[in-house]
Write an enzyme that holds these catalytic residues in place. Sequence first.
Site, PDB file in Angstrom:
ATOM      1  CG  ASP A  29      28.903  38.015  69.330  1.00 19.82           C
ATOM      2  OD1 ASP A  29      30.131  38.134  69.479  1.00 19.82           O
ATOM      3  OD2 ASP A  29      28.262  38.585  68.418  1.00 19.82           O
ATOM      4  CE  LYS A  91      36.260  39.237  69.746  1.00 21.65           C
ATOM      5  NZ  LYS A  91      34.951  39.022  69.097  1.00 21.65           N
ATOM      6  CD  GLU A 190      33.668  36.420  66.582  1.00 19.88           C
ATOM      7  OE1 GLU A 190      33.893  37.042  65.525  1.00 19.88           O
ATOM      8  OE2 GLU A 190      34.078  36.791  67.691  1.00 19.88           O
ATOM      9  CG  ASP A 214      31.857  39.356  61.629  1.00 18.75           C
ATOM     10  OD1 ASP A 214      31.419  40.518  61.743  1.00 18.75           O
ATOM     11  OD2 ASP A 214      32.077  38.617  62.611  1.00 18.75           O
TER      12      ASP A 214
HETATM   13  P1  ADP Z   1      31.307  43.907  66.760  1.00 19.55           P
HETATM   14  O1  ADP Z   1      31.225  42.545  66.207  1.00 19.55           O
HETATM   15  O2  ADP Z   1      32.585  44.625  66.413  1.00 19.55           O
HETATM   16  O3  ADP Z   1      31.009  43.976  68.212  1.00 19.55           O
HETATM   17  P2  ADP Z   1      28.717  44.589  65.595  1.00 19.55           P
HETATM   18  O4  ADP Z   1      28.546  43.414  64.744  1.00 19.55           O
HETATM   19  O5  ADP Z   1      27.817  44.733  66.749  1.00 19.55           O
HETATM   20  O6  ADP Z   1      30.215  44.820  66.021  1.00 19.55           O
HETATM   21  O7  ADP Z   1      28.538  45.862  64.654  1.00 19.55           O
HETATM   22  C1  ADP Z   1      28.640  47.151  65.132  1.00 19.55           C
HETATM   23  C2  ADP Z   1      28.722  48.064  63.946  1.00 19.55           C
HETATM   24  O8  ADP Z   1      27.533  47.971  63.164  1.00 19.55           O
HETATM   25  C3  ADP Z   1      28.876  49.513  64.364  1.00 19.55           C
HETATM   26  O9  ADP Z   1      29.864  50.135  63.571  1.00 19.55           O
HETATM   27  C4  ADP Z   1      27.501  50.060  64.054  1.00 19.55           C
HETATM   28  O10 ADP Z   1      27.556  51.447  63.761  1.00 19.55           O
HETATM   29  C5  ADP Z   1      27.104  49.281  62.834  1.00 19.55           C
HETATM   30  N1  ADP Z   1      25.663  49.311  62.580  1.00 19.55           N
HETATM   31  C6  ADP Z   1      24.665  48.989  63.445  1.00 19.55           C
HETATM   32  N2  ADP Z   1      23.475  49.177  62.865  1.00 19.55           N
HETATM   33  C7  ADP Z   1      23.695  49.624  61.618  1.00 19.55           C
HETATM   34  C8  ADP Z   1      22.850  50.032  60.522  1.00 19.55           C
HETATM   35  N3  ADP Z   1      21.532  50.010  60.638  1.00 19.55           N
HETATM   36  N4  ADP Z   1      23.448  50.416  59.392  1.00 19.55           N
HETATM   37  C9  ADP Z   1      24.797  50.456  59.272  1.00 19.55           C
HETATM   38  N5  ADP Z   1      25.632  50.117  60.254  1.00 19.55           N
HETATM   39  C10 ADP Z   1      25.105  49.711  61.425  1.00 19.55           C
HETATM   40 MG    MG Z   2      30.850  40.658  65.867  1.00 20.28          MG
END
Ligand code: ADP
Ligand code: MG
Length: 623
Positions: A29, A91, A190, A214
Amino acid sequence: MNIFAPMAKISIDINSGTIQKESAVIGIDLGTTNSLIATINYKTQKPYCITKNNKSIVPSTIYFGEQNIIVGEEASKKLITDPNNTLYSIKRLMGKSYHDVVEQSNQLNYQIIDNQDKLVQVKINDRFYTPIELSSFILKELKSVGADQLNKEIQKVVITVPAYFDDSQRQATRDAGKLAGLDVLRIINEPTAASLAYGLGLDKEESKIVAVYDLGGGTFDISILNIQQGIFEVLSTNGDTHLGGDDFDHAIVNHWITQHSITKLTNSDRQLLRITGEQAKKELSSNSKFKKTIQISNKDLKVTLNREELENVIQPIIDRTISICNNALSDADISAYKIQEVVLVGGSTRTPKVKNSIQNLFPDAKINDQINPDEVVALGAAIEADILAGNRTDLLLLDVTPLSLGLETIGGLMDVLIPRNSKVPSQLKKEYTTSVDGQINLAINVYQGEREMIADNRKIGEFILKGIPSMPAGIPKVELTFLINTDGILQVSAMELRSGVSQEVTLKPQYGITDQEIKNMLQESLSFAQSDMDKRSLAESTTEAKQLIYATQKFIRENKALLTPKDIAKLDEIMQGLTQCINKKDQNAISSHIEKLNEFSRPFAEKVMDHQISKALSGKKIN
Ligand code: ADP
Ligand code: MG
């Protein structure tokens, strides 16, 4: 007698005595904020994320040090101490041109530059990098995490991309994989991966309508899927590439800035506040209160936040995701009550308020949230890799194209070969001919978009079929084949069937189409439908008229003996009238003059008109 049997490489795990495959089954991913690598446990047949220091998440952050380039956790720390040499959100730039992203450039902490080659570049330490190179650094890091943990060569991988990614963005992702020394088996959507992780689609008997919600760090995507007999059909996708958990963080920071009447902030202060805001948000997903003392402008600042305050500041952001979901539902032409399952993806779906709002929107749906929402996409990608490795043969995966693909026909018209939302892989053949006598080259211009006129669509490539033997117009038979492969990448081939002259191109993707552009193109195609139709019929009549004039002139030249000077003068007169109508762009007049010319010339024509002219008058022709 020697028998040569094909040799399969196998290795045996000495500890357990089990047979192991040589190369690992890998799913990746490649996220805007975070990236992950997953594989399959051969004993349990279950996917799991590979970890480093007990963490599966590798922040998609790159730090350019004096000596070396660091990716991940360590690089993220540099966002505070050395923000000018630290990159994130790469990205967003994948497959984009400078012009596509220049408007958002003030939101990035790094400098982007205009490159003649169309593809945007990032300037860091006086060196220029393409997003493909930068993404390859992240992929290389994931590759080394995998290789270290599994003690195996990491080569064949499945990489996920958002469902709305176009040709250029998918190609760029594939190129990044290649640059990282990976063999990209497939690029998959995804939401498809996330559904697979929940086993949706694995039961062939099952048929379900699923919404994949998502909400990541910087992007929001909603996809409505119809899963039937193991086939994943994207009914609609929608989203906002600038909506996500980062906005929650900003909202919290703004709340604090107002609350404490902060006026001046350095770059590092800003980053520290942002990181503290994110920490508060995360803690409030399981706790009810947050407090911390941080150093802002060399002074202690005590910041606090409770659940209710958090929910108040993020409500408008959640509301935006809900209205986008409603748009996706209406695009798919189904009601929210028809959604049977929802799959939650992205770290931000951990926020309880987000979950509640989703359940309210889809009252009858089962919410799938048991799998870690950060990992679910990577896990699904590993399952797909397992399927591709031949370990789960009963499954077939299909995705769809976001925009129609077609080519320019005479008069500047778009002739669609592969309509939008076609399943991939997909192949279509169509025959064309030439419009001019003795034409030996045929220019083939390929476009992407929903409008009737190519000028309103986006050119994605061109090539010239050369060396067609000289023949009268309308005689060559050129067969064009459009093939979209499973990654959504287009291959076009052309063959002149009479001579066998052929040419094939994998279209060099025109880097740079924004999601907004895709959205606009779809919207425009709806709002311009009527005027497009008018334009199309004008263009068609004009083409027909020009063909007719051409054929008539040719007819006069070749059959002078059969015609009286009076007949010729009359034909010239009608042709002049027709030319005037063409210049005036008066469609009705063009049609009636075509009629008139046909009427008048028919008696002569019937006598002598040979096969090739009648052919030249009918059928579609390429310029
Ligand atoms: P991406 O797909 O953009 O790479 P992710 O799916 O990894 O992102 O999500 C990252 C986001 O999730 C960030 O904004 C992070 O702050 C948020 N996040 C991670 N853990 C938590 C949590 N426990 N509660 C709320 N938000 C969270
Ligand atoms: Mg993602």
